[in-house]
Write a protein that holds these residues in place. Sequence first.
Motif, short mmCIF file in Angstrom:
data_model
loop_
_atom_site.label_atom_id
_atom_site.label_comp_id
_atom_site.label_asym_id
_atom_site.label_seq_id
_atom_site.Cartn_x
_atom_site.Cartn_y
_atom_site.Cartn_z
N ARG A 237 -2.88 1.92 13.64
CA ARG A 237 -2.18 1.48 14.84
C ARG A 237 -2.98 1.79 16.10
NH1 ARG A 237 4.27 2.67 13.42
NH2 ARG A 237 4.45 0.83 12.03
N LYS A 238 -3.75 2.88 16.07
CA LYS A 238 -4.60 3.21 17.19
C LYS A 238 -5.80 2.27 17.27
CE LYS A 238 -6.42 5.80 20.49
NZ LYS A 238 -5.83 5.93 21.84
N MET A 239 -6.40 1.96 16.11
CA MET A 239 -7.62 1.17 16.09
C MET A 239 -7.38 -0.33 16.17
SD MET A 239 -9.98 3.49 15.98
CE MET A 239 -11.41 2.47 15.64
N LEU A 240 -6.26 -0.81 15.56
CA LEU A 240 -6.06 -2.26 15.44
C LEU A 240 -4.84 -2.79 16.18
CD1 LEU A 240 -6.88 -2.65 11.62
CD2 LEU A 240 -8.42 -2.89 13.57
N GLY A 241 -3.97 -1.91 16.61
CA GLY A 241 -2.79 -2.38 17.34
C GLY A 241 -1.51 -1.72 16.85
N ALA A 242 -0.60 -1.51 17.78
CA ALA A 242 0.63 -0.76 17.47
C ALA A 242 1.57 -1.50 16.53
CB ALA A 242 1.37 -0.44 18.78
N ASP A 243 1.33 -2.81 16.31
CA ASP A 243 2.22 -3.59 15.45
C ASP A 243 1.76 -3.57 13.99
OD1 ASP A 243 -0.12 -4.96 16.00
OD2 ASP A 243 0.84 -6.94 15.94
N ARG A 244 0.67 -2.89 13.66
CA ARG A 244 0.15 -2.90 12.30
C ARG A 244 0.97 -1.99 11.39
NH1 ARG A 244 -4.80 -5.39 11.41
NH2 ARG A 244 -5.13 -6.84 13.12
N ASN A 245 1.11 -2.41 10.13
CA ASN A 245 1.74 -1.59 9.09
C ASN A 245 0.77 -1.45 7.92
OD1 ASN A 245 4.40 -0.97 10.11
ND2 ASN A 245 4.83 -3.17 9.97
N ILE A 246 1.03 -0.49 7.05
CA ILE A 246 0.19 -0.30 5.88
C ILE A 246 1.06 -0.19 4.63
CG2 ILE A 246 -1.64 0.86 7.18
CD1 ILE A 246 -0.64 3.52 6.01
N ARG A 247 0.44 -0.44 3.49
CA ARG A 247 1.11 -0.22 2.21
C ARG A 247 0.13 0.45 1.25
NH1 ARG A 247 1.58 -6.17 -0.83
NH2 ARG A 247 -0.67 -6.40 -1.23
N LEU A 248 0.66 1.24 0.34
CA LEU A 248 -0.15 1.95 -0.64
C LEU A 248 0.12 1.39 -2.04
CD1 LEU A 248 -0.23 3.81 1.86
CD2 LEU A 248 -0.08 5.77 0.32
N ARG A 249 -0.95 1.04 -2.76
CA ARG A 249 -0.83 0.53 -4.11
C ARG A 249 -1.54 1.46 -5.08
NH1 ARG A 249 -3.95 -3.29 -4.84
NH2 ARG A 249 -5.02 -3.42 -2.82
N PRO A 250 -0.99 1.68 -6.28
CA PRO A 250 -1.64 2.57 -7.26
C PRO A 250 -3.04 2.06 -7.61
CG PRO A 250 0.61 2.07 -7.93
CD PRO A 250 0.30 1.16 -6.78
N SER A 251 -3.97 2.99 -7.77
CA SER A 251 -5.34 2.64 -8.13
C SER A 251 -5.96 3.80 -8.91
CB SER A 251 -6.16 2.35 -6.86
OG SER A 251 -7.44 1.85 -7.20
N PHE A 252 -7.27 3.76 -9.11
CA PHE A 252 -7.96 4.83 -9.82
C PHE A 252 -9.25 5.20 -9.10
CE2 PHE A 252 -11.56 5.96 -12.52
CZ PHE A 252 -11.12 7.19 -12.99
N PHE A 253 -9.42 6.47 -8.81
CA PHE A 253 -10.68 7.05 -8.35
C PHE A 253 -10.82 8.40 -9.06
CE2 PHE A 253 -9.07 4.65 -4.64
CZ PHE A 253 -10.05 3.68 -4.59
#
Length: 346
Positions: A237-253
Amino acid sequence: MSQLEELDKVLEDAENELNTVSDLQTLQQKKANYLGKKGPIALIMATMKDLSVEAKKQMGMKSNKIKSALEAKFEEKRKAIEEAIIEKKLQSETIDVTLPGVAIPTGGIHPLMQTVMDLEDLFIGMGYTVAEGPEIETDEYCFEKLNLPKGHPARDMQDTFYINPELLLRSQTSPVQVRTMLEKKGEPIKIICPGKVYRRDADDATHSHQFMQCEGLVLGKNITLGDLKGALLEMFRKMLGADRNIRLRPSFFPFTEPSVEVDVSCGLCGGKGCPTCKGTGWIEVLGAGMVNDNVLRMSGYDPKEIQGFAFGIGVERITMMKYKIDDIRNFYLNDVRFLHQFKEVK
């Protein structure tokens, strides 16, 4: 005409010729003609062998006097010519001090460095510190202490440039996290690690064999996946805009468990779906997760007491999203037409 008279004639001829000389090159040539080894004075003095001792004495005194006079005349003429040149230059290059000054072109901060600076400002404000480490790393720090032993198939995704079997150009800034954990010896950590990394990727519009990463690591008591999501949401939100949202998807590292892929809502369509986000409304941007227990143990942490999260984002990727740049290679071509666009960007 006697030899003494000939010497006087040489001085007279030289004075007459000097009146016609107006440049330093001609003056130098005239001086060589008169005072050189083949000049008239030298030729006259060559006839002294047939003279009496008294006549030789008079000739020597006379020649020295004429030489000194000629040296003085040539030096006087040289100064006069140089002064005339300077005066002419001053007349032709007169400066009007009332005119406005000429603006001197100034450079600007490279867009990638501006992004790094913005990330550092953001995370320092959130209580993080900035950690750095060498770009030439050991296999142990780059892979083994990150739960990637020799022969592990996950190494193929991060294969890089080896100097010898144990030294390589780092494929991620995670070794800085390892070094920090070993240094802190079980104490809480809250750092970001920006810097250059290297991988054997074929260069195209979205890949480069050299790029920049900014990784983060937080270790302490009662750190959860929710803390990770909160930190990343604040970053985007700081870097790209206050209207941005995120989601987390399962993965492997190998170095995190559980691991997640993090997507950010598309800035072009606002999450509705468009060609940029392939109709999904989301753009994959980074990998993250809770630090694997094995990684904690190898660096001197007790996973029963200390937990934490780690994430890593490509600086080029977030810069491309922020400024709508469609080709990663633009960052490295040093085309001033491209770089000039970011001169005033803050």
